[in-house]
Design a protein around this motif. Structure first.
Motif, PDB file in Angstrom:
ATOM      1  N   MET A   1     -44.757  29.243  47.055  1.00 30.87           N
ATOM      2  CA  MET A   1     -43.604  29.313  46.151  1.00 30.87           C
ATOM      3  C   MET A   1     -43.950  28.620  44.834  1.00 30.87           C
ATOM      4  SD  MET A   1     -40.627  28.231  48.882  1.00 30.87           S
ATOM      5  CE  MET A   1     -39.175  28.992  48.177  1.00 30.87           C
ATOM      6  N   ASP A   2     -43.467  29.209  43.739  1.00 28.22           N
ATOM      7  CA  ASP A   2     -43.695  28.627  42.407  1.00 28.22           C
ATOM      8  C   ASP A   2     -42.355  28.167  41.818  1.00 28.22           C
ATOM      9  OD1 ASP A   2     -46.249  29.501  42.845  1.00 28.22           O
ATOM     10  OD2 ASP A   2     -46.079  31.264  41.541  1.00 28.22           O
ATOM     11  N   PHE A   3     -42.403  27.051  41.113  1.00 28.85           N
ATOM     12  CA  PHE A   3     -41.165  26.528  40.517  1.00 28.85           C
ATOM     13  C   PHE A   3     -41.386  26.025  39.100  1.00 28.85           C
ATOM     14  CE2 PHE A   3     -40.801  25.756  45.104  1.00 28.85           C
ATOM     15  CZ  PHE A   3     -39.634  26.448  45.374  1.00 28.85           C
ATOM     16  N   ASN A  26     -47.846  27.349  44.281  1.00 33.03           N
ATOM     17  CA  ASN A  26     -48.342  27.321  45.670  1.00 33.03           C
ATOM     18  C   ASN A  26     -47.733  26.208  46.517  1.00 33.03           C
ATOM     19  OD1 ASN A  26     -50.070  29.494  45.142  1.00 33.03           O
ATOM     20  ND2 ASN A  26     -51.587  28.087  44.250  1.00 33.03           N
ATOM     21  N   ILE A  27     -46.429  26.080  46.444  1.00 27.67           N
ATOM     22  CA  ILE A  27     -45.721  25.093  47.268  1.00 27.67           C
ATOM     23  C   ILE A  27     -45.283  25.781  48.559  1.00 27.67           C
ATOM     24  CG2 ILE A  27     -43.631  23.645  47.406  1.00 27.67           C
ATOM     25  CD1 ILE A  27     -45.674  22.513  45.457  1.00 27.67           C
ATOM     26  N   SER A  28     -45.579  25.139  49.688  1.00 25.46           N
ATOM     27  CA  SER A  28     -45.175  25.705  50.978  1.00 25.46           C
ATOM     28  C   SER A  28     -43.663  25.623  51.123  1.00 25.46           C
ATOM     29  CB  SER A  28     -45.841  24.914  52.108  1.00 25.46           C
ATOM     30  OG  SER A  28     -45.142  25.117  53.314  1.00 25.46           O
ATOM     31  N   HIS A  29     -43.069  26.626  51.768  1.00 26.44           N
ATOM     32  CA  HIS A  29     -41.611  26.561  51.930  1.00 26.44           C
ATOM     33  C   HIS A  29     -41.212  25.506  52.954  1.00 26.44           C
ATOM     34  CE1 HIS A  29     -42.683  29.279  55.208  1.00 26.44           C
ATOM     35  NE2 HIS A  29     -41.503  29.046  55.733  1.00 26.44           N
ATOM     36  N   MET A  88     -38.081  22.881  50.528  1.00 22.85           N
ATOM     37  CA  MET A  88     -38.216  23.841  49.431  1.00 22.85           C
ATOM     38  C   MET A  88     -37.734  25.232  49.830  1.00 22.85           C
ATOM     39  SD  MET A  88     -39.004  21.739  47.273  1.00 22.85           S
ATOM     40  CE  MET A  88     -38.970  22.825  45.867  1.00 22.85           C
ATOM     41  N   ARG A  89     -37.579  25.470  51.129  1.00 23.42           N
ATOM     42  CA  ARG A  89     -37.049  26.772  51.573  1.00 23.42           C
ATOM     43  C   ARG A  89     -35.589  26.950  51.168  1.00 23.42           C
ATOM     44  NH1 ARG A  89     -38.614  24.073  56.209  1.00 23.42           N
ATOM     45  NH2 ARG A  89     -36.963  22.948  57.331  1.00 23.42           N
ATOM     46  N   ASP A  95     -37.550  29.654  41.083  1.00 23.29           N
ATOM     47  CA  ASP A  95     -36.370  28.906  40.610  1.00 23.29           C
ATOM     48  C   ASP A  95     -36.751  27.853  39.566  1.00 23.29           C
ATOM     49  OD1 ASP A  95     -34.409  30.127  42.006  1.00 23.29           O
ATOM     50  OD2 ASP A  95     -34.020  28.501  43.422  1.00 23.29           O
ATOM     51  N   THR A  96     -35.796  27.601  38.669  1.00 25.79           N
ATOM     52  CA  THR A  96     -35.912  26.437  37.781  1.00 25.79           C
ATOM     53  C   THR A  96     -35.076  25.323  38.400  1.00 25.79           C
ATOM     54  OG1 THR A  96     -36.233  27.806  35.828  1.00 25.79           O
ATOM     55  CG2 THR A  96     -35.406  25.563  35.455  1.00 25.79           C
TER      56      THR A  96
END
Lengths: 246, 224
Positions: A1-3, A26-29, A88-89, A95-96
Protein backbone atom coordinates in the motif's frame (compact mmCIF):
# COMPACT_ATOMS: atom_id res chain seq x y z
CA UNK A 1 0.00 0.00 0.00
CA UNK A 2 1.17 3.53 -0.81
CA UNK A 3 0.27 6.63 1.18
CA UNK A 4 0.74 10.38 1.16
CA UNK A 5 1.38 11.60 4.69
CA UNK A 6 0.86 15.18 5.78
CA UNK A 7 2.58 15.40 9.15
CA UNK A 8 2.78 18.33 11.57
CA UNK A 9 6.46 19.19 12.12
CA UNK A 10 7.46 21.57 14.88
CA UNK A 11 11.03 21.85 16.18
CA UNK A 12 10.13 22.83 19.73
CA UNK A 13 7.46 24.25 22.04
CA UNK A 14 8.02 27.84 20.90
CA UNK A 15 8.89 27.07 17.25
CA UNK A 16 6.43 27.70 14.43
CA UNK A 17 5.08 24.43 13.09
CA UNK A 18 3.94 23.43 9.60
CA UNK A 19 2.69 20.44 7.68
CA UNK A 20 5.31 18.50 5.68
CA UNK A 21 4.23 16.02 3.01
CA UNK A 22 5.91 12.62 2.70
CA UNK A 23 5.32 9.74 0.31
CA UNK A 24 5.60 6.23 1.68
CA UNK A 25 5.41 3.07 -0.45
CA UNK A 26 5.11 -0.69 -0.06
CA UNK A 27 3.44 -0.69 3.35
CA UNK A 28 1.91 -4.01 4.36
CA UNK A 29 -1.78 -3.87 5.18
CA UNK A 30 -0.96 -5.80 8.37
CA UNK A 31 1.41 -3.05 9.46
CA UNK A 32 0.34 -1.00 12.48
CA UNK A 33 0.12 2.78 12.16
CA UNK A 34 3.15 3.28 14.41
CA UNK A 35 5.16 0.67 12.46
CA UNK A 36 4.34 2.61 9.32
CA UNK A 37 5.72 5.75 11.00
CA UNK A 38 8.80 3.72 12.07
CA UNK A 39 9.39 2.87 8.42
CA UNK A 40 9.01 6.52 7.45
CA UNK A 41 11.54 7.48 10.12
CA UNK A 42 14.02 4.88 8.86
CA UNK A 43 13.73 6.41 5.40
CA UNK A 44 14.23 9.91 6.84
CA UNK A 45 17.28 8.82 8.86
CA UNK A 46 18.76 7.18 5.74
CA UNK A 47 18.39 10.53 3.98
CA UNK A 48 19.99 12.31 7.00
CA UNK A 49 16.73 14.10 7.78
CA UNK A 50 15.19 14.55 11.23
CA UNK A 51 12.83 11.67 12.08
CA UNK A 52 9.25 12.49 13.09
CA UNK A 53 8.85 12.53 16.89
CA UNK A 54 5.80 10.72 18.22
CA UNK A 55 4.92 9.19 21.59
CA UNK A 56 4.71 5.42 22.05
CA UNK A 57 5.57 2.81 24.63
CA UNK A 58 3.83 -0.55 25.14
CA UNK A 59 2.30 -0.75 21.65
CA UNK A 60 -0.41 -3.04 22.96
CA UNK A 61 -3.03 -0.47 23.86
CA UNK A 62 -2.61 -0.30 27.63
CA UNK A 63 -0.03 2.36 28.46
CA UNK A 64 -1.75 5.50 27.14
CA UNK A 65 1.40 6.93 25.59
CA UNK A 66 0.51 6.97 21.92
CA UNK A 67 -1.67 9.78 20.70
CA UNK A 68 -2.00 11.28 17.17
CA UNK A 69 -5.00 13.02 15.64
CA UNK A 70 -5.41 11.15 12.36
CA UNK A 71 -7.67 12.50 9.61
CA UNK A 72 -9.80 14.39 12.13
CA UNK A 73 -10.07 11.67 14.78
CA UNK A 74 -7.97 10.94 17.88
CA UNK A 75 -6.41 7.47 17.51
CA UNK A 76 -7.68 7.31 13.92
CA UNK A 77 -10.63 5.89 12.10
CA UNK A 78 -11.66 3.05 14.42
CA UNK A 79 -13.38 2.67 17.77
CA UNK A 80 -12.15 1.45 21.14
CA UNK A 81 -8.49 1.36 20.16
CA UNK A 82 -5.33 3.40 20.61
CA UNK A 83 -3.15 4.50 17.67
CA UNK A 84 -0.75 1.59 18.23
CA UNK A 85 -3.63 -0.82 17.54
CA UNK A 86 -4.69 0.96 14.37
CA UNK A 87 -3.70 -1.00 11.28
CA UNK A 88 -3.05 0.24 7.77
CA UNK A 89 -5.79 -2.03 6.41
CA UNK A 90 -8.20 0.55 7.84
CA UNK A 91 -7.02 2.90 5.06
CA UNK A 92 -7.31 2.63 1.29
CA UNK A 93 -4.29 2.30 -0.96
CA UNK A 94 -3.28 5.78 -2.13
CA UNK A 95 -4.98 7.60 0.78
CA UNK A 96 -3.71 10.94 2.04
CA UNK A 97 -3.38 10.78 5.82
CA UNK A 98 -3.17 14.00 7.84
CA UNK A 99 -1.43 13.48 11.19
CA UNK A 100 -1.63 16.19 13.87
CA UNK A 101 -0.73 16.34 17.54
CA UNK A 102 -3.41 16.65 20.26
CA UNK A 103 -4.32 20.32 20.30
CA UNK A 104 -5.22 21.91 23.62
CA UNK A 105 -3.87 24.79 25.66
CA UNK A 106 -3.31 22.34 28.54
CA UNK A 107 -1.35 19.95 26.27
CA UNK A 108 1.49 22.09 24.84
CA UNK A 109 3.45 20.64 21.95
CA UNK A 110 6.97 19.51 22.87
CA UNK A 111 8.10 18.51 19.39
CA UNK A 112 6.35 17.40 16.17
CA UNK A 113 3.55 15.10 17.32
CA UNK A 114 4.62 14.86 20.96
CA UNK A 115 2.57 16.82 23.49
CA UNK A 116 3.02 17.24 27.21
CA UNK A 117 0.23 15.54 29.13
CA UNK A 118 1.71 16.62 32.46
CA UNK A 119 -1.59 18.40 33.13
CA UNK A 120 -3.20 14.98 33.69
CA UNK A 121 -0.46 14.07 36.19
CA UNK A 122 -1.10 17.32 38.04
CA UNK A 123 -4.81 16.49 38.28
CA UNK A 124 -3.99 13.01 39.63
CA UNK A 125 -1.61 14.54 42.18
CA UNK A 126 -4.56 16.48 43.59
CA UNK A 127 -6.31 13.33 44.81
CA UNK A 128 -6.47 10.63 42.15
CA UNK A 129 -5.29 8.04 44.66
CA UNK A 130 -6.22 6.40 47.94
CA UNK A 131 -4.00 7.12 50.94
CA UNK A 132 -3.41 3.82 52.70
CA UNK A 133 -0.99 2.41 55.19
CA UNK A 134 0.40 -0.64 53.46
CA UNK A 135 0.79 -3.74 55.55
CA UNK A 136 -0.22 -7.35 55.30
CA UNK A 137 -2.56 -8.36 52.49
CA UNK A 138 -6.15 -7.97 53.78
CA UNK A 139 -8.63 -10.78 53.47
CA UNK A 140 -10.31 -10.62 50.05
CA UNK A 141 -13.81 -10.76 51.54
CA UNK A 142 -13.23 -8.43 54.49
CA UNK A 143 -15.04 -5.57 52.74
CA UNK A 144 -18.18 -6.52 50.86
CA UNK A 145 -18.53 -4.73 47.49
CA UNK A 146 -21.45 -5.31 45.16
CA UNK A 147 -20.67 -6.82 41.78
CA UNK A 148 -22.43 -3.91 40.05
CA UNK A 149 -20.27 -1.30 41.79
CA UNK A 150 -17.04 -3.25 41.38
CA UNK A 151 -17.74 -3.68 37.64
CA UNK A 152 -18.48 0.05 37.23
CA UNK A 153 -15.34 0.95 39.19
CA UNK A 154 -13.24 -1.38 37.06
CA UNK A 155 -14.77 0.07 33.86
CA UNK A 156 -13.79 3.57 35.03
CA UNK A 157 -10.34 2.33 36.08
CA UNK A 158 -9.67 1.29 32.49
CA UNK A 159 -8.85 4.91 31.62
CA UNK A 160 -5.23 5.01 30.48
CA UNK A 161 -4.99 8.81 30.50
CA UNK A 162 -4.10 9.07 26.81
CA UNK A 163 -5.91 12.40 26.39
CA UNK A 164 -8.08 11.38 23.42
CA UNK A 165 -11.11 12.81 25.26
CA UNK A 166 -9.47 16.24 25.42
CA UNK A 167 -8.31 15.95 21.81
CA UNK A 168 -11.77 15.00 20.53
CA UNK A 169 -13.76 17.52 22.58
CA UNK A 170 -14.57 20.74 20.74
CA UNK A 171 -13.93 22.53 24.03
CA UNK A 172 -10.75 20.59 24.93
CA UNK A 173 -12.47 19.52 28.15
CA UNK A 174 -10.91 16.92 30.46
CA UNK A 175 -14.18 15.98 32.15
CA UNK A 176 -14.22 12.36 30.91
CA UNK A 177 -10.69 11.77 32.25
CA UNK A 178 -11.42 13.39 35.62
CA UNK A 179 -14.78 11.63 35.87
CA UNK A 180 -13.14 8.23 35.33
CA UNK A 181 -10.48 8.95 37.94
CA UNK A 182 -13.06 10.16 40.46
CA UNK A 183 -15.54 7.36 39.69
CA UNK A 184 -13.09 4.49 40.16
CA UNK A 185 -12.76 5.50 43.83
CA UNK A 186 -16.21 6.99 44.42
CA UNK A 187 -17.80 3.61 43.74
CA UNK A 188 -15.65 1.70 46.21
CA UNK A 189 -15.62 1.84 50.03
CA UNK A 190 -11.85 2.39 50.02
CA UNK A 191 -12.35 5.66 48.16
CA UNK A 192 -15.09 7.08 50.39
CA UNK A 193 -12.99 8.66 53.20
CA UNK A 194 -11.23 11.04 50.79
CA UNK A 195 -14.09 11.41 48.28
CA UNK A 196 -15.05 15.00 49.15
CA UNK A 197 -11.53 16.39 49.12
CA UNK A 198 -10.64 14.37 46.01
CA UNK A 199 -13.41 15.64 43.75
CA UNK A 200 -13.11 19.27 44.88
CA UNK A 201 -9.35 19.41 44.40
CA UNK A 202 -9.26 17.51 41.12
CA UNK A 203 -11.97 19.70 39.55
CA UNK A 204 -10.27 22.86 40.83
CA UNK A 205 -6.96 21.74 39.29
CA UNK A 206 -8.69 20.82 36.01
CA UNK A 207 -10.16 24.35 35.84
CA UNK A 208 -6.87 25.98 36.78
CA UNK A 209 -4.93 24.17 34.03
CA UNK A 210 -7.04 25.71 31.27
CA UNK A 211 -9.12 22.77 30.05
CA UNK A 212 -12.45 23.78 28.50
CA UNK A 213 -15.92 23.20 29.95
CA UNK A 214 -17.90 20.09 29.09
CA UNK A 215 -20.95 20.76 26.91
CA UNK A 216 -22.05 17.11 26.80
CA UNK A 217 -21.39 16.64 23.08
CA UNK A 218 -20.37 13.00 23.56
CA UNK A 219 -17.29 13.19 21.30
CA UNK A 220 -15.04 12.06 24.20
CA UNK A 221 -17.05 8.88 24.78
CA UNK A 222 -17.02 8.12 21.05
CA UNK A 223 -13.22 8.41 20.83
CA UNK A 224 -12.14 6.94 24.17
CA UNK A 225 -9.99 3.87 23.43
CA UNK A 226 -11.20 2.35 26.69
CA UNK A 227 -14.85 3.26 26.03
CA UNK A 228 -15.31 5.22 29.26
CA UNK A 229 -18.97 6.20 29.49
CA UNK A 230 -20.59 9.64 29.85
CA UNK A 231 -22.39 8.28 32.94
CA UNK A 232 -19.06 8.85 34.72
CA UNK A 233 -19.34 12.59 34.00
CA UNK A 234 -22.80 12.62 35.58
CA UNK A 235 -21.33 10.81 38.59
CA UNK A 236 -18.51 13.37 38.77
CA UNK A 237 -21.14 16.15 38.79
CA UNK A 238 -23.07 14.38 41.59
CA UNK A 239 -19.92 13.82 43.62
CA UNK A 240 -18.96 17.46 43.15
CA UNK A 241 -22.35 18.82 44.28
CA UNK A 242 -22.41 16.43 47.25
CA UNK A 243 -18.92 17.56 48.26
CA UNK A 244 -19.72 21.25 47.91
CA UNK A 245 -23.04 21.01 49.74
CA UNK A 246 -21.78 18.90 52.63
CA UNK B 1 -13.12 25.41 49.69
CA UNK B 2 -13.99 27.90 47.01
CA UNK B 3 -17.56 28.72 46.13
CA UNK B 4 -19.40 26.13 44.05
CA UNK B 5 -20.37 28.67 41.35
CA UNK B 6 -16.75 29.67 40.71
CA UNK B 7 -15.98 26.19 39.35
CA UNK B 8 -16.63 25.04 35.80
CA UNK B 9 -19.24 22.52 37.00
CA UNK B 10 -20.93 25.14 39.20
CA UNK B 11 -21.17 27.64 36.34
CA UNK B 12 -22.76 24.98 34.15
CA UNK B 13 -25.16 24.08 36.96
CA UNK B 14 -26.30 27.68 37.23
CA UNK B 15 -26.71 27.93 33.48
CA UNK B 16 -28.67 24.67 33.32
CA UNK B 17 -30.98 25.67 36.19
CA UNK B 18 -31.70 28.98 34.44
CA UNK B 19 -32.25 27.11 31.17
CA UNK B 20 -34.76 24.68 32.66
CA UNK B 21 -36.61 27.60 34.31
CA UNK B 22 -36.82 29.27 30.89
CA UNK B 23 -38.18 26.02 29.41
CA UNK B 24 -40.98 26.02 32.01
CA UNK B 25 -41.69 29.71 31.36
CA UNK B 26 -41.93 29.06 27.64
CA UNK B 27 -44.63 26.44 28.25
CA UNK B 28 -46.71 29.05 30.10
CA UNK B 29 -46.03 31.55 27.30
CA UNK B 30 -47.12 28.99 24.70
CA UNK B 31 -50.29 28.22 26.64
CA UNK B 32 -51.26 31.91 26.60
CA UNK B 33 -50.27 32.43 22.96
CA UNK B 34 -52.39 29.49 21.85
CA UNK B 35 -55.42 31.42 23.19
CA UNK B 36 -54.94 33.68 20.15
CA UNK B 37 -56.30 30.81 18.08
CA UNK B 38 -59.68 30.93 19.87
CA UNK B 39 -62.31 32.53 17.73
CA UNK B 40 -63.53 34.87 20.47
CA UNK B 41 -62.07 38.22 19.44
CA UNK B 42 -59.22 37.72 21.86
CA UNK B 43 -61.41 37.63 24.97
CA UNK B 44 -59.61 34.76 26.75
CA UNK B 45 -56.21 35.93 25.49
CA UNK B 46 -56.82 39.40 26.94
CA UNK B 47 -57.90 37.87 30.26
CA UNK B 48 -54.66 35.86 30.35
CA UNK B 49 -52.62 38.97 29.51
CA UNK B 50 -54.39 40.90 32.25
CA UNK B 51 -53.66 38.13 34.72
CA UNK B 52 -49.99 38.03 33.66
CA UNK B 53 -49.58 41.81 33.94
CA UNK B 54 -51.43 42.33 37.23
CA UNK B 55 -51.11 39.15 39.33
CA UNK B 56 -48.84 39.68 42.31
CA UNK B 57 -47.22 36.22 42.01
CA UNK B 58 -46.36 36.84 38.36
CA UNK B 59 -44.93 40.23 39.32
CA UNK B 60 -42.66 38.49 41.83
CA UNK B 61 -41.58 35.86 39.29
CA UNK B 62 -40.94 38.46 36.53
CA UNK B 63 -37.56 39.66 37.91
CA UNK B 64 -36.56 36.00 38.41
CA UNK B 65 -37.33 35.44 34.75
CA UNK B 66 -35.10 38.32 33.66
CA UNK B 67 -32.41 37.07 36.01
CA UNK B 68 -32.68 33.61 34.45
CA UNK B 69 -32.27 35.12 30.96
CA UNK B 70 -29.26 37.14 32.09
CA UNK B 71 -27.60 34.26 33.93
CA UNK B 72 -28.15 31.87 31.02
CA UNK B 73 -26.70 34.32 28.48
CA UNK B 74 -23.82 35.74 30.54
CA UNK B 75 -22.64 32.35 31.81
CA UNK B 76 -22.97 30.91 28.29
CA UNK B 77 -20.70 33.68 27.02
CA UNK B 78 -18.16 33.15 29.83
CA UNK B 79 -18.06 29.37 29.32
CA UNK B 80 -17.87 29.74 25.53
CA UNK B 81 -14.93 32.15 25.69
CA UNK B 82 -13.14 29.77 28.08
CA UNK B 83 -13.83 26.91 25.67
CA UNK B 84 -12.38 28.84 22.73
CA UNK B 85 -9.33 29.73 24.82
CA UNK B 86 -8.83 26.07 25.74
CA UNK B 87 -7.80 25.34 22.15
CA UNK B 88 -5.79 28.30 20.85
CA UNK B 89 -4.52 26.46 17.75
CA UNK B 90 -7.17 24.70 15.75
CA UNK B 91 -6.89 21.37 13.97
CA UNK B 92 -6.26 21.46 10.22
CA UNK B 93 -8.78 18.67 9.66
CA UNK B 94 -12.31 19.19 10.95
CA UNK B 95 -13.22 16.86 13.78
CA UNK B 96 -15.02 13.73 12.59
CA UNK B 97 -15.75 12.31 16.03
CA UNK B 98 -19.29 11.09 16.46
CA UNK B 99 -21.13 13.61 18.62
CA UNK B 100 -24.57 15.11 19.04
CA UNK B 101 -25.06 17.36 15.95
CA UNK B 102 -26.88 20.25 17.59
CA UNK B 103 -24.46 20.34 20.52
CA UNK B 104 -21.82 21.77 18.17
CA UNK B 105 -23.90 24.85 17.37
CA UNK B 106 -25.33 25.87 20.77
CA UNK B 107 -23.62 29.26 20.81
CA UNK B 108 -24.80 29.97 17.25
CA UNK B 109 -28.42 29.02 17.89
CA UNK B 110 -28.14 30.89 21.20
CA UNK B 111 -27.09 34.10 19.44
CA UNK B 112 -30.01 33.77 16.99
CA UNK B 113 -32.38 33.32 19.94
CA UNK B 114 -30.91 36.42 21.62
CA UNK B 115 -31.38 38.45 18.42
CA UNK B 116 -35.02 37.41 18.22
CA UNK B 117 -35.49 38.18 21.90
CA UNK B 118 -34.38 41.77 21.23
CA UNK B 119 -36.91 42.00 18.38
CA UNK B 120 -39.60 40.47 20.59
CA UNK B 121 -38.88 42.98 23.36
CA UNK B 122 -39.05 45.91 20.93
CA UNK B 123 -42.39 44.63 19.61
CA UNK B 124 -44.05 43.80 22.92
CA UNK B 125 -42.29 44.30 26.22
CA UNK B 126 -40.85 47.74 25.44
CA UNK B 127 -44.33 48.82 24.31
CA UNK B 128 -45.64 47.80 27.72
CA UNK B 129 -42.87 49.84 29.34
CA UNK B 130 -43.63 52.77 27.01
CA UNK B 131 -40.17 52.71 25.46
CA UNK B 132 -41.43 51.92 21.97
CA UNK B 133 -44.79 52.66 20.40
CA UNK B 134 -47.10 50.03 18.92
CA UNK B 135 -48.11 49.95 15.28
CA UNK B 136 -50.71 52.46 14.10
CA UNK B 137 -54.30 51.74 15.06
CA UNK B 138 -53.29 49.00 17.46
CA UNK B 139 -53.78 50.81 20.73
CA UNK B 140 -57.27 52.25 20.57
CA UNK B 141 -57.83 52.49 24.35
CA UNK B 142 -55.62 54.97 26.16
CA UNK B 143 -53.57 53.44 28.96
CA UNK B 144 -54.17 49.84 27.88
CA UNK B 145 -51.85 47.66 25.90
CA UNK B 146 -53.70 45.83 23.21
CA UNK B 147 -51.39 42.83 22.87
CA UNK B 148 -54.08 40.94 20.95
CA UNK B 149 -54.16 43.42 18.05
CA UNK B 150 -50.41 43.95 18.29
CA UNK B 151 -49.89 40.20 17.82
CA UNK B 152 -52.37 39.96 14.95
CA UNK B 153 -50.81 43.01 13.32
CA UNK B 154 -47.41 41.28 13.34
CA UNK B 155 -48.62 37.80 12.43
CA UNK B 156 -50.42 39.06 9.34
CA UNK B 157 -47.12 40.49 8.06
CA UNK B 158 -45.48 37.67 6.04
CA UNK B 159 -41.91 38.93 6.66
CA UNK B 160 -42.38 38.96 10.44
CA UNK B 161 -44.13 35.59 10.41
CA UNK B 162 -41.33 33.97 8.40
CA UNK B 163 -38.72 35.38 10.81
CA UNK B 164 -40.86 34.18 13.72
CA UNK B 165 -41.16 30.64 12.36
CA UNK B 166 -37.45 30.49 11.42
CA UNK B 167 -36.56 31.58 14.94
CA UNK B 168 -38.59 28.76 16.45
CA UNK B 169 -36.85 26.23 14.22
CA UNK B 170 -33.51 27.41 15.65
CA UNK B 171 -35.00 27.37 19.16
CA UNK B 172 -35.96 23.74 18.54
CA UNK B 173 -32.36 22.97 17.53
CA UNK B 174 -31.17 24.63 20.75
CA UNK B 175 -33.62 22.66 22.92
CA UNK B 176 -32.78 19.41 21.18
CA UNK B 177 -29.41 19.34 22.92
CA UNK B 178 -30.06 21.69 25.83
CA UNK B 179 -32.81 19.77 27.61
CA UNK B 180 -31.03 16.43 28.01
CA UNK B 181 -27.68 18.17 28.50
CA UNK B 182 -29.07 20.05 31.51
CA UNK B 183 -30.01 16.77 33.20
CA UNK B 184 -26.51 15.38 32.55
CA UNK B 185 -25.12 18.55 34.18
CA UNK B 186 -27.42 17.99 37.17
CA UNK B 187 -25.72 14.60 37.46
CA UNK B 188 -28.88 12.75 36.46
CA UNK B 189 -27.84 10.02 34.09
CA UNK B 190 -29.56 6.70 34.59
CA UNK B 191 -29.84 3.56 32.50
CA UNK B 192 -33.61 3.51 32.84
CA UNK B 193 -34.55 7.23 33.03
CA UNK B 194 -32.07 8.93 30.67
CA UNK B 195 -33.75 7.54 27.49
CA UNK B 196 -37.05 8.97 28.85
CA UNK B 197 -35.40 12.37 29.51
CA UNK B 198 -33.97 12.34 25.97
CA UNK B 199 -37.41 11.52 24.57
CA UNK B 200 -39.06 14.32 26.54
CA UNK B 201 -36.31 16.71 25.33
CA UNK B 202 -36.89 15.66 21.74
CA UNK B 203 -40.67 15.98 22.10
CA UNK B 204 -40.29 19.41 23.75
CA UNK B 205 -37.90 20.60 21.02
CA UNK B 206 -40.44 19.69 18.34
CA UNK B 207 -43.83 20.34 19.96
CA UNK B 208 -43.15 23.69 21.67
CA UNK B 209 -41.66 25.40 18.58
CA UNK B 210 -44.41 23.81 16.47
CA UNK B 211 -47.04 25.17 18.87
CA UNK B 212 -45.66 28.70 18.52
CA UNK B 213 -45.25 28.39 14.74
CA UNK B 214 -48.88 27.32 14.24
CA UNK B 215 -50.06 30.79 15.35
CA UNK B 216 -48.55 32.91 12.52
CA UNK B 217 -49.47 30.17 10.03
CA UNK B 218 -53.09 30.42 11.21
CA UNK B 219 -53.14 34.20 10.95
CA UNK B 220 -51.46 34.24 7.53
CA UNK B 221 -53.60 31.60 5.86
CA UNK B 222 -56.78 30.88 7.80
CA UNK B 223 -57.75 34.03 9.72
CA UNK B 224 -60.49 36.20 8.32
Amino acid sequence: MDFTLKIWRQDGPEAKGKFVTYQIKNISHDCSFLEMLDQLNEQLVDKIEKPVCFDHDCREGICGMCSLYINGRPHGNDSGITTCQLHMRKFKDGDTIVIEPWRAKAFPIIKDLVVSRTAFDKIIQEGGYVSINTGGVPDGNAIAISKVDSDLAMDAAQCIGCGACVAACKNASAMLFVSAKVSQFALLPQGKPEAKERVEKMVAKMDELGFGNCTNTGACEAECPKEIKLTNIARLNREFYAAKLS
Amino acid sequence: MSNIFCSSIGKKLLMSLAGIFLCVFLLVHLGINLMLLRNDGGEVFKLCVEFMTTNILIKIVEPVLFLAFLIHMIWAAILQVQNWMARPSKYAVTNHSQSSFFSKYMIHTGIIIFAFLVLHFVNFYFVKLGLTSPAQGVNPVEGEHDFYNMAINLFTQPVYSVIYIAFFIFLGFHFNHAFQSAFQTFGLNHKKYTPAIKFIGLAYSILVPAGFAIIPIYFMFFWK
